[in-house]
Write a protein that holds these residues in place. Structure first.
Motif, short mmCIF file in Angstrom:
data_model
loop_
_atom_site.label_atom_id
_atom_site.label_comp_id
_atom_site.label_asym_id
_atom_site.label_seq_id
_atom_site.Cartn_x
_atom_site.Cartn_y
_atom_site.Cartn_z
N GLN A 1 -9.72 9.41 -7.40
CA GLN A 1 -8.80 8.34 -7.77
C GLN A 1 -8.41 7.50 -6.55
N SER A 2 -8.00 8.16 -5.49
CA SER A 2 -7.55 7.46 -4.29
C SER A 2 -8.69 6.73 -3.60
N MET B 1 0.82 -1.20 0.00
CA MET B 1 0.00 0.00 0.00
C MET B 1 0.86 1.26 0.00
N LEU B 2 1.99 1.23 0.69
CA LEU B 2 2.88 2.38 0.70
C LEU B 2 3.39 2.68 -0.70
N PHE C 1 3.05 5.59 -5.96
CA PHE C 1 2.91 5.47 -7.41
C PHE C 1 1.63 6.13 -7.89
N SER C 2 0.54 5.95 -7.13
CA SER C 2 -0.75 6.56 -7.50
C SER C 2 -0.65 8.08 -7.50
N GLY D 1 -8.12 5.36 -10.97
CA GLY D 1 -8.16 4.52 -9.77
C GLY D 1 -8.44 3.07 -10.12
N LEU D 2 -9.39 2.84 -11.04
CA LEU D 2 -9.70 1.48 -11.46
C LEU D 2 -8.52 0.85 -12.18
N ALA D 3 -7.87 1.61 -13.06
CA ALA D 3 -6.72 1.10 -13.81
C ALA D 3 -5.58 0.71 -12.86
N LEU D 4 -5.34 1.54 -11.84
CA LEU D 4 -4.28 1.25 -10.89
C LEU D 4 -4.62 0.04 -10.02
N PHE D 5 -5.90 -0.13 -9.70
CA PHE D 5 -6.29 -1.33 -8.95
C PHE D 5 -6.04 -2.59 -9.78
#
Length: 227
Positions: A103-104, A56-57, A62-63, A154-158
């Motif tokens: 996003q977050s 998560m860190l 990165f996010s 946010g969805l893409a990063l997940f």
């Protein structure tokens, strides 16, 4: 400028403003701060294990980097940049697209629901993300397209976290601690090259330091196994 559809939507939402809702949505803005994410990382560390906390860190850094990079690329204004009559509860700086809060909220909500593996967690995530997205409009910080863009990122990063983080971890485990450290420093260097604004440089530095901390923690056996 007042005739823009995006501004008209914000005007309509802000017609219902009250002191209570101002305070409520201003409080929700705390959920998009470094302090909250540090608490979230610690919570996940204790709830699951240290590996999830470190994931998560790095995902947080990165996010934030991707969001800042997108903001600098598109350089789209916030609503009150176009019309000063848009009411603000508090001031902010920087460009508007995509919304970092939206996003977050979706990204970390999905990650938390994924690890909890409880059916009730998924609708709660979407309600929470929707509430945060609406708060961006109510507070006059973003247009609707900023919020939708934040959701998309946010969805893409997940999905990146879900499908590629395990592969990256497997690669680092096979490479060994110090090769993994070198790889992380190369990533931090690329982050700086792509975005050497003050925010981008800070995020690249934090990414570099976090990877060093991880390697030292494993080397001195603060953690049990390698990520």
């Amino acid at each position: 400028m007042s005739g823009l559809p995006g501004l008209e939507l914000i005007y309509a939402i802000q017609e219902g403003r009250t002191v209570f809702w101002d305070r409520f949505f201003a409080f929700l803005n705390f959920l998009d701060t470094d302090y909250f994410y540090l608490i979230l990382i610690l919570f996940l560390w204790l709830l699951f294990n240290w590996k999830v906390g470190f994931r998560m860190l790095f995902l947080l850094l990165f996010s934030a980097f991707i969001n800042n990079l997108a903001k600098e690329f598109f350089q789209l204004p916030r609503p009150f940049f176009l019309d000063r009559s848009v009411e603000l509860v508090f001031g902010v700086e920087g460009f508007g697209f995509p919304s970092g809060g939206a996003q977050s909220a979706l990204l970390f909500g999905l990650v938390l629901a994924y690890h909890l593996k409880r059916p009730w967690a998924w609708p709660l995530v979407f309600f929470y993300a929707g509430l945060i997205g609406f708060s961006r409009l109510y507070l006059g910080l973003h247009f609707l397209e900023d919020v939708l863009g934040g959701y998309a990122l946010g969805l893409a990063l997940f999905l990146f976290y879900r499908f590629y983080f395990p592969k990256i971890e497997s690669f680092l485990k096979k490479s060994g601690l110090f090769k993994g450290l070198i790889f992380a420093q190369m990533v931090a260097g690329l982050m700086y090259l792509f975005d050497h604004t003050s925010i981008g440089s800070k995020l690249a530095l934090n990414f570099s330091l976090a990877s060093i901390g991880l390697v030292l923690g494993i080397y001195f056996k603060f953690f049990v196994t390698y990520v």
